[in-house]
Design a protein around this motif. Structure first.
Motif, short mmCIF file in Angstrom:
data_model
loop_
_atom_site.label_atom_id
_atom_site.label_comp_id
_atom_site.label_asym_id
_atom_site.label_seq_id
_atom_site.Cartn_x
_atom_site.Cartn_y
_atom_site.Cartn_z
N MET A 1 0.79 -0.97 -0.28
CA MET A 1 -0.04 -0.06 -0.05
C MET A 1 0.72 1.18 0.08
N ASP A 2 1.98 1.32 0.86
CA ASP A 2 2.79 2.58 1.01
C ASP A 2 3.41 2.64 -0.36
N GLU B 1 -13.42 2.46 2.35
CA GLU B 1 -14.34 2.77 3.50
C GLU B 1 -15.07 1.49 4.09
N THR B 2 -15.39 0.71 3.15
CA THR B 2 -16.33 -0.56 3.36
C THR B 2 -15.41 -1.63 4.17
N LEU B 3 -14.13 -1.62 3.64
CA LEU B 3 -13.07 -2.55 4.22
C LEU B 3 -12.57 -2.33 5.43
N VAL B 4 -12.23 -0.96 5.66
CA VAL B 4 -11.88 -0.47 6.93
C VAL B 4 -12.92 -0.37 8.06
N ALA B 5 -13.99 -0.39 7.60
CA ALA B 5 -15.32 -0.31 8.74
C ALA B 5 -15.64 -1.76 9.24
N LYS C 1 -4.22 -4.53 13.08
CA LYS C 1 -2.85 -3.66 13.49
C LYS C 1 -1.94 -3.06 12.22
N SER C 2 -2.29 -3.69 11.06
CA SER C 2 -1.42 -3.41 10.14
C SER C 2 -2.19 -3.04 8.74
N ILE C 3 -3.06 -4.02 8.21
CA ILE C 3 -3.62 -3.51 7.00
C ILE C 3 -4.82 -2.38 7.21
N VAL C 4 -5.42 -2.39 8.49
CA VAL C 4 -6.34 -1.43 8.15
C VAL C 4 -5.80 -0.02 8.38
N PRO C 5 -4.65 0.21 9.21
CA PRO C 5 -3.97 1.73 9.16
C PRO C 5 -3.43 1.85 7.95
N ALA C 6 -2.87 1.02 7.18
CA ALA C 6 -2.34 1.23 5.81
C ALA C 6 -3.51 1.45 4.76
N TRP C 7 -4.42 0.84 4.90
CA TRP C 7 -5.51 1.37 3.98
C TRP C 7 -6.30 2.68 4.27
N LYS C 8 -6.11 2.90 5.53
CA LYS C 8 -6.78 4.29 5.92
C LYS C 8 -5.61 5.35 5.35
N ARG C 9 -4.34 5.23 5.30
CA ARG C 9 -3.41 5.85 4.53
C ARG C 9 -3.82 6.30 3.24
N GLY C 10 -4.30 5.11 2.50
CA GLY C 10 -4.48 5.16 1.12
C GLY C 10 -5.80 5.98 1.05
N LEU C 11 -6.78 5.77 1.66
CA LEU C 11 -8.06 6.54 2.08
C LEU C 11 -7.77 8.03 2.36
#
Length: 620
Positions: free
Chosen positions: A188-189, A218-222, A262-272
């Protein structure tokens, strides 16, 4: 649609363009004298030298593409195990290094004397030359591909890959699955870095594509970790593994949930955050004409996907002609069924609406119907093919994450037999495309993508690197064959007594003809998204063409070229022409540019002159 191997996944963040003369040179049987060839006179040439070189170059290419290496299970032992836990590197530095490697390989290829190669080697050399030239010629457009497009971008493509293509045969695959999950934040980064670099050059996705990607993230991180598609898929797929205990499965699921939280959701929020920041800068302009040097980029995409030199205007005209022809055929059938009022589109939609399932949740019944069509096609195909895939094929429903935006597609069988070929059918509802269910089976499975891709994988006369698709030739051959397969079913009476299914087939062909008009309209003639929708293409499909410029043109142009080659062979061979032989030649050649396929067919026609009857099974 074909994938990587989703008959074909999103175009990579890499490159492409056809240098037809160079490819044609590799197919020529005439001696070619140049400095590089003359230099080889000091050292006797051995055919095995070319084979060893080609396999080495292919292996280097596959080592840099871990996802494709996993799909093909290209290697064995520790190397394949290691690649099964890695992702393709999206960094610009890696892209530049791969370009340097491709240039070096092209220079090495030019040292082999063409006249000394066997027919199979000449075809292989032409394929390699085409693929490498594509990469090098599109080096100027490294930042033009949309990093976070909604079909297979950095936020959704890797998830789809893990759910659909990552093997799950034993506990070792669970470990590599978890390793890949842990590697998603870094991926993602990398995507964020590439998207920012593209933005600095004036490359942004259209507003409506950006909004779709934002909604996907948004759907994935929620969702709670337990409801993440990666966790759900892992839980379901490892349930049948005999070498894992229940306790080991629980530990794997717990680990997966922790990686998500701990990893994927924070990374996807960076993309968001990136996409939300870009959204106010975007516009609703749909075509790549708006990008820097967009006309040249689109021309390159057309050459890469169609393997022709046709201009956007020429393709647009072909599309208009095909639309008129197909609508004329549909008009007669619709009138026979009592649908005489309105446009072709209105009448077809009314016919399909009248046949919608009445059950509240008809997905199981629709999957059963797809399977029945699949088995019917298997039986009928034996009459016009004598080379059939050994690998089985089945229909599965598209996973929930991608179902709202997915098109039907196919994934290849695992080479080790651990997974069949799969036709993935989106069934989100609430309405369903009933009339074209049979023709979707013919396109995605039998005798379409499954025949072409599985037979290529199983063709022992082909070099290993061609069987495992180390070098791909755009979409024209693969998608052209699948659309040819749809028409083949009509020509052989598979729709007799099924006028609704025949209309579905014609509508599918009309759809591909309209795409020639719409794709060139969007990217060369500055059509708006709404103009494309008004022409008869659904918003979901229009967004796909916006995202992958040129790819939609491969289908009809590929089909027309294969049909033209068949008619040329029929005319020149007369009574010696046999359809099974022609199909053998096309399928056993495998994925090659259309220019190369044409020369392979020409060689086959010449070989059949004066020859006795019998099946042609040797691969060129």
């Amino acid at each position: 649609m074909t994938t990587t191997n989703r008959t074909r996944r999103a175009p990579p963040l890499r490159r492409r363009t056809l240098l037809a003369a160079g490819v044609a040179g590799w197919m020529s049987t005439a001696p070619v004298l140049n400095v590089a060839v003359a230099a080889t006179a000091k050292t006797p040439f051995r055919a095995a030298d070319f084979d060893a070189w080609a396999e080495r170059v292919a292996a280097e290419r596959m080592r840099s593409q871990p996802e494709h290496a996993t799909s093909m299970q290209y290697f064995e032992g520790p190397l394949q195990d290691r690649l099964d836990g890695q992702w393709d590197d999206l960094s610009r530095a890696t892209a530049l290094a791969e370009l340097a490697r491709d240039r070096q390989a092209l220079a090495e290829l030019d040292r082999f004397p063409r006249e000394a190669l066997t027919p199979t080697q000449r075809t292989s050399a032409a394929l390699i030359a085409w693929a490498l030239q594509q990469d090098v010629a599109e080096a100027a457009f490294l930042d033009h591909h949309y990093v976070f497009e909604h079909m297979g971008g950095a936020h959704v493509g890797p998830i789809t890959f893990l759910v659909q293509e990552h093997p799950m045969r034993h506990a070792r695959d669970v470990r590599s699955y978890l390793t890949r999950m842990a590697g998603l934040p870094a991926l993602m980064d990398q995507g964020i870095v590439r998207a920012r670099a593209a933005q600095a050059k004036g490359v942004l996705m259209p507003r409506f594509i950006t909004e779709t990607a934002i909604g996907q993230i948004e759907t994935l991180v929620a969702a709670p970790p337990a409801a993440n598609p990666l966790v759900i898929s892992l839980t379901e797929r490892m349930a049948g593994l005999s070498d894992m205990s229940d306790a080991a499965r629980r530990r794997a699921r717990t680990q997966a949930e922790a990686i998500v939280a701990k990893s994927i959701v924070p990374a996807w929020k960076r993309g968001l955050a990136l996409l939300r920041a870009q959204l106010p800068l975007t516009t609703d302009d749909a075509g790549v004409w708006r990008l820097p040097d967009g006309d040249r980029f689109y021309a390159a995409r057309l050459r890469a996907n169609t393997t022709t030199e046709l201009t956007p205007a020429e393709i647009h005209a072909i599309g208009l002609k095909q639309v008129a022809r197909i609508e004329g055929e549909m008009d007669g059938l619709l009138r026979q069924l009592g649908y005489a009022d309105g446009t072709i589109e209105q009448r077809f939609r009314k016919m399909d609406a009248d046949r919608q399932p009445t059950d509240a949740a008809p997905q199981v019944q629709l999957l059963d119907r797809y399977t029945a069509y699949l088995r019917d096609a298997e039986a009928r195909a034996r009459l016009i093919f004598d080379v059939m895939p050994k690998a089985p094929v089945e229909v599965r429903r598209e996973p929930a994450l991608t179902e709202p935006t997915a098109s039907a597609h196919y994934t290849t069988p695992a080479p080790d037999g651990s997974q069949p070929g799969v036709f993935w059918a989106p069934l989100a509802g609430p309405t369903y495309e009933i009339a074209d269910m049979r023709t979707l089976v013919h396109h995605e499975a039998i005798p379409g993508h499954h025949f072409q891709l599985a037979i290529q994988m199983e063709a022992t006369d082909l070099p290993y690197f061609r069987r495992r698709q180390a070098f791909a030739a755009g979409s024209a051959y693969v998608e052209g064959w699948a659309l040819y397969a749809e028409q083949l079913a009509v020509e052989n009476g598979w729709y007799d007594g099924d006028p609704v299914g025949h209309l579905g087939q014609l509508y599918g062909a009309l759809f591909r003809a309209r795409r020639l008009v719409v794709d060139t309209g969007l990217h060369a003639m500055k059509w708006t998204r709404q103009q494309a929708i008004d022409y008869g293409i659904t918003p979901q499909e229009v967004d796909r063409y916006v995202t992958w410029p040129g790819q939609a043109c491969a289908y009809m142009l590929g089909r027309l070229r294969i049909e033209a080659l068949r008619e040329k062979a029929r005319k020149e061979l007369g009574e010696r022409f046999e359809i099974k032989q022609f199909h053998n030649v096309v399928l056993l050649t495998g994925d090659v540019p259309l220019t190369v396929l044409e020369q392979v067919v020409d060689v086959w026609i010449e070989s059949r002159r004066g020859a006795g009857s019998g099946s042609a099974t040797a691969a060129p």
